[in-house]
Design an enzyme around this catalytic site. Structure first.
Site, PDB file in Angstrom:
ATOM      1  N   THR A 157      25.164 -43.956 -15.410  1.00  0.00           N
ATOM      2  CA  THR A 157      25.785 -43.305 -16.555  1.00  0.00           C
ATOM      3  C   THR A 157      27.283 -43.548 -16.571  1.00  0.00           C
ATOM      4  OG1 THR A 157      25.837 -41.255 -15.267  1.00  0.00           O
ATOM      5  CG2 THR A 157      24.072 -41.478 -16.894  1.00  0.00           C
ATOM      6  N   HIS A 173      13.703 -40.689 -11.735  1.00  0.00           N
ATOM      7  CA  HIS A 173      15.052 -41.261 -11.722  1.00  0.00           C
ATOM      8  C   HIS A 173      15.202 -42.514 -10.883  1.00  0.00           C
ATOM      9  CE1 HIS A 173      17.448 -38.115 -13.785  1.00  0.00           C
ATOM     10  NE2 HIS A 173      16.397 -37.378 -13.478  1.00  0.00           N
ATOM     11  N   ARG A 211      28.519 -42.935  -6.056  1.00  0.00           N
ATOM     12  CA  ARG A 211      28.086 -42.736  -4.688  1.00  0.00           C
ATOM     13  C   ARG A 211      28.040 -44.074  -3.956  1.00  0.00           C
ATOM     14  NH1 ARG A 211      26.502 -37.500  -2.935  1.00  0.00           N
ATOM     15  NH2 ARG A 211      25.989 -38.633  -1.039  1.00  0.00           N
TER      16      ARG A 211
HETATM   17  C1  PLP Z   1      28.999 -40.093 -13.911  1.00  0.00           C
HETATM   18  C2  PLP Z   1      29.176 -39.718 -12.502  1.00  0.00           C
HETATM   19  C3  PLP Z   1      28.351 -40.264 -11.512  1.00  0.00           C
HETATM   20  C4  PLP Z   1      27.293 -41.307 -11.808  1.00  0.00           C
HETATM   21  O1  PLP Z   1      27.861 -42.593 -11.630  1.00  0.00           O
HETATM   22  P1  PLP Z   1      26.969 -43.916 -11.599  1.00  0.00           P
HETATM   23  O2  PLP Z   1      27.969 -45.008 -11.569  1.00  0.00           O
HETATM   24  O3  PLP Z   1      26.149 -43.923 -12.830  1.00  0.00           O
HETATM   25  O4  PLP Z   1      26.157 -43.840 -10.355  1.00  0.00           O
HETATM   26  C5  PLP Z   1      28.552 -39.889 -10.205  1.00  0.00           C
HETATM   27  N1  PLP Z   1      29.515 -39.003  -9.872  1.00  0.00           N
HETATM   28  C6  PLP Z   1      30.332 -38.469 -10.796  1.00  0.00           C
HETATM   29  C7  PLP Z   1      31.395 -37.508 -10.355  1.00  0.00           C
HETATM   30  C8  PLP Z   1      30.195 -38.800 -12.135  1.00  0.00           C
HETATM   31  O5  PLP Z   1      30.998 -38.237 -13.045  1.00  0.00           O
END
Ligand code: PLP
Length: 878
Positions: free
Chosen positions: A723, A419, A613
């Site tokens: 994502t 990852h 995060r």
């Molecule tokens: C989708 C999701 C993430 C991932 O977010 P990125 O912007 O891809 O780092 C993190 N936390 C939650 C609660 C999410 O739904």
């Protein structure tokens, strides 16, 4: 210390054995039921597997599912009155939630039992997804939609005086994860069930999920997350337990054939108890299983000697010690710290899961070489890498296989997903730590390494450098076990999560392994998200509009059908409805912001969102410096100039790891900037800054549909995939982003006119860092103005933020904030201009959604199934 006890599951006991004594005074059952094993070829469906005398009862029972509003209401009231022992006269939203959840749970269980029986009888290959994190969010809304009974539930609840949204909001998120990696695992479970793959998730049942974040005086505070109180979605399986061994030592003996055998003796035993969570597919009867392990003092381990000697406290303390293993989720995202308890968690969970998988396989009485034909195990990052060693241990030490035969089975079974390329996230465990905790496993790792290095030496004779570079053991002080290398060597496929990331793996981190194994072991599977949760559930208005245009909800299970929306891009009415839905979703978020922060935001403003995060590589600092730049620019404007400004709301959310001081400083700065900007009368609605506390899945469901623009601005080459970029675009938001992770493939799909890309490219990062390191660094002049404002104490004591500015000005600007700053603010200027042209913005929004079909986890899971797992779907028809 006692002899190591046999690991014994207490499952599958013949029912007849449990019936108790039969004799005078005891009633005799009408039908004697004995366990007959399974797998007879003539069993064609679940019903046929039920013994004849019970079939009628089973038939009646499984037809008892509610199918309309009235039946749902009856079930709801029954659960409130009896299961909950509450009366309807004092039924509050919480009781309505519990009653509804129990009613839907009943439905899931019926399908779940059928699915599990069907999968057992059919006995085809299964997938096991091992992940230390499952960021599930709420289950009720998902269950209602997947079962297709949300409308009935809405009407039924309404009859009783409840709004379904309020009832749904009673549920506590299951937050057994940090961020993207854990949410990916949750989306995978949804897609695997929806596509009818026989698949199980295996994880840990943390008593405390990721901490709850509170913002106090602008600082992040961490509060424990008591998510298990009142959780109707898990089923404790107190009869499914596995004894897990730690510490102790290895003894070598010769067996009767003169072969050296190893036994792992003494040490500590902790018991793993299974908790099962049903995972319903959308529009299918398939309901898969997520099995989470909880730790418990081994029943024989409660020290009755201590207890009887009056040392009750210490006997209980030992017990609590065992329970500590599954107590907390480590809150670091992309950072490994090498704590012993973390390694204990990993082994505990891998060993329990492997035991369970092997037990299930052994019931089929197949030959061991058929194991990889029956079992595919996917490792979500290196956290479950010990599963590779554990399977080798079981095959050799317990089943008596020869090394090569066992290793051949192991490598055919496992696949490994990487990852990240961030060095601080790559797992390494100290050899002394592993020697102490898992002595037999360390031996096996050394053997695996020896055989591996021997083959490397044959192919690359005299290349000592190569041998030390690829060795599983890093020759440092102390020596370290490199888990990623072990994972590659023990798997038949290794994949990255977006094209750029997979390419970087092949050309940098794992370059030597590509030479050794050839390129075929390495592949890419670009991530996705489940459209059920991230479109249908999060954005019911948009889902309904799309369904109306496309003539049904088929797009939810074939997301490529979204491309038919392009035909409506120029349709004025459609555009109008599209815009209206975006406004409604912005209003919903505005209400949420008002109720949680007290701030009022204007839904006509451009909603600019970065939620994820908090991490230096994700560059929230770049965003907040950009916000300060915007603030200073507006403050310098004349009244005339201000009239041309596009009003903005900059919205942030995300947790920092509790020990990540720089990330916490970024949160502090965001909140301090918000304090100043939001009450500046010169600025009014032209700029608002909002920090949403405690970002989680259920908040993401409100936030994603409400963006005009979202920020995915990591330093090029640092983000695996991302994502949330996909979630936002799927909901009609545009992106400002770097050429990083899946942003690149999103651009390829939706077209570069529909995304705002900026910044340096991955291929230039190394060179720039190198130059900074050798003193060639000049702070961007616009950023210099921002720093001057911070240093003037405009946002409170500048000393609070000095580490943040110094990391850029004085310590080499590792994340290239200054290098990208000009490009970033210029691109934001282009966003403003584009937003003024409402019609064009709408066209970009609709076109983008129409072209997002690729980013469904259904596509992702089918790719894993074909190219890594070699499994087929199994539909549950009866
Ligand atoms: C989708 C999701 C993430 C991932 O977010 P990125 O912007 O891809 O780092 C993190 N936390 C939650 C609660 C999410 O739904």
């Amino acid at each position: 210390m006692s002899e190591r006890r046999e690991r014994k599951p207490s499952v599958g006991a013949p029912i007849a054995d449990l019936r108790g004594p039969v004799g005078p005074g005891f009633s005799r059952p009408k039908h004697k039921r004995t366990f007959t094993g399974f797998g007879p070829a003539e069993i064609k469906n679940v019903e046929a597997s039920i013994p004849e005398p019970l079939r009628e009862a089973w038939r009646k029972y499984s037809a008892s599912e509610f199918t309309n509003k009235e039946e749902f209401e009856k079930e709801l009231v029954r659960h409130i009155e009896t299961t909950l022992a509450r009366s309807l006269y004092n039924c509050d939203e919480n009781a309505a939630y519990s009653g509804t959840a129990l009613a839907f749970r009943d439905r899931l269980i019926i399908e779940w039992n059928k699915t599990q029986q069907r999968q057992t009888f059919t006995d085809q290959k299964r997938v096991y997804y091992l992940s230390l994190e499952f960021l599930m969010g709420r289950a009720l809304d998902n269950a209602m939609l997947n079962v297709g009974m949300k409308d009935a539930a809405r009407d039924g609840l309404s009859d009783l005086g409840f709004r379904i949204e309020d009832v749904i909001a009673q549920e506590h998120d299951a937050a057994l994860g940090n961020g993207g990696l854990g949410r990916l695992a949750a989306c995978f479970l949804d897609s695997m069930a929806t596509l009818n793959y026989p698949a199980w998730g295996y994880g840990l049942r943390y008593r405390y999920g990721i901490f709850k974040q509170e913002i106090v005086n602008g600082y992040q505070m961490e509060v424990p997350d008591y998510w298990l109180d009142n959780n109707p979605w898990e089923f404790p399986r107190h009869e499914i337990t596995v004894d897990i061994q730690f510490y102790g030592r290895v003894k070598n003996h010769q067996n009767e054939n003169g072969k050296v055998v190893h036994t792992w003796e003494d040490g500590e035993i902790v018991q793993a108890v299974a908790y099962d969570v049903p995972i319903p597919g959308y529009g299918t009867k398939t309901t898969n299983n997520l099995r989470l392990w909880s730790s418990k003092a081994s029943s024989g381990e409660f020290d009755f000697q201590k207890f009887n000697a009056g040392d009750y406290e210490s006997a209980v303390a030992d017990q609590q010690n065992a329970e500590t293993i599954s107590a907390v989720l480590y809150p670091n995202d992309n950072l490994e710290r090498g704590k012993e308890l973390r390694l204990k968690q990993q082994y505990f969970w891998c060993a329990a899961s492997l035991f369970d998988i092997v037990r299930r396989f052994k019931k089929t009485r197949r030959a061991w070489n058929e194991f990889p034909d029956q079992v595919a195990i996917q490792l979500n990052d290196t956290h479950p890498t010990l599963a590779i060693v554990e399977l080798q241990r079981i095959l050799i030490d317990e089943e008596g296989l020869e090394w090569d035969e066992a290793w051949n089975i192991v490598t055919k079974t496992f696949g490994y997903t990487n990852h990240t390329v961030l060095p601080e996230a790559l797992e390494k465990w100290s050899v002394p730590l592993m020697q102490n905790l898992l002595p037999r496993h360390l031996q096996l790792i050394y053997d695996i390494n020896l055989f591996f290095l021997q083959t490397v030496e044959k192919r690359f004779p005299k290349d000592r450098e190569m041998l030390s570079r690829v060795s599983i053991i890093e020759e440092s002080h102390p020596k370290m076990v490199r888990m990623a290398y072990l994972a590659i060597i023990g798997s038949h496929k290794v994949n990255g999560v977006a094209e750029l990331h997979s390419d970087l793996l092949k050309t940098t981190l794992f370059k030597d392994f590509v030479e050794i194994y050839g390129p075929d072991r390495f592949t890419n599977v670009t991530n996705g998200v489940t459209p059920r949760r991230w479109l249908h559930q999060a954005n019911p208005l948009l889902s309904a509009l799309i369904a109306e245009k496309l003539g049904g909800h088929e797009f939810l299970t074939d997301l490529t059908l979204l491309d038919k929306l392009e035909a409506f891009v120029d349709d004025k009415d459609f555009r109008h409805e599209w815009a209206h839905i975006k406004t409604m979703n912005k209003l919903r978020l505005a209400k949420f912001i008002k109720s949680t922060t007290g701030h009022e935001v204007d839904p006509n403003s451009l909603f600019d969102i970065q939620v994820k995060r908090i991490h230096e590589y994700k560059r929230q600092q770049l965003n907040i410096f950009g916000v300060i730049h915007r603030y200073l620019t507006i403050k310098d404007m004349s009244a005339e100039e201000k009239k041309k400004v596009v009003p903005r709301v900059s919205i942030f959310g995300g947790k920092a790891a509790p020990g990540y001081w720089m990330a916490k400083t970024i949160i502090h700065l965001i909140n301090k900037v918000a304090d100043v900007v939001n009450k500046d009368a010169d600025i009014g609605n032209l700029l608002k800054v909002i920090f949403i506390e405690d970002y989680n899945v259920s908040k993401a469901e409100i936030i994603c549909p409400a963006s005009d623009l979202s920020e995915h601005i990591s330093t090029a080459g640092t983000e695996g995939s991302g994502t949330s970029n996909m979630k936002f675009v799927m909901n009609g938001g545009l992106i400002i982003g770097t050429c990083d992770g899946a942003n690149i493939e999103i651009t390829r799909e939706i077209g570069e006119n529909n995304i705002f890309l900026f910044g340096n490219l991955a291929e230039d990062v190394e060179e720039l860092r190198h130059r900074h390191f050798y003193g060639d660094f000049q702070l961007d002049p616009q950023l210099a103005k921002v720093f001057a404002a911070i240093k003037s104490n405009m946002f409170g004591d500048a000393a609070d933020f000095s580490a943040l500015t110094a990391s850029i000005e004085e310590h080499g600007d590792y994340y290239l904030v200054s290098d990208d700053f000009n490009s970033y603010i210029t691109t934001h200027g282009m966003v403003d201009e584009a937003f003024k042209n409402k019609e064009e913005w709408l066209a970009k929004s609709i076109t983008s959604v129409a072209r997002m079909g690729f980013f469904s986890t259904d596509r992702v899971i089918n790719e894993y199934a074909d190219s890594i797992w070699n499994v087929e779907p199994l539909e549950i028809k009866d």
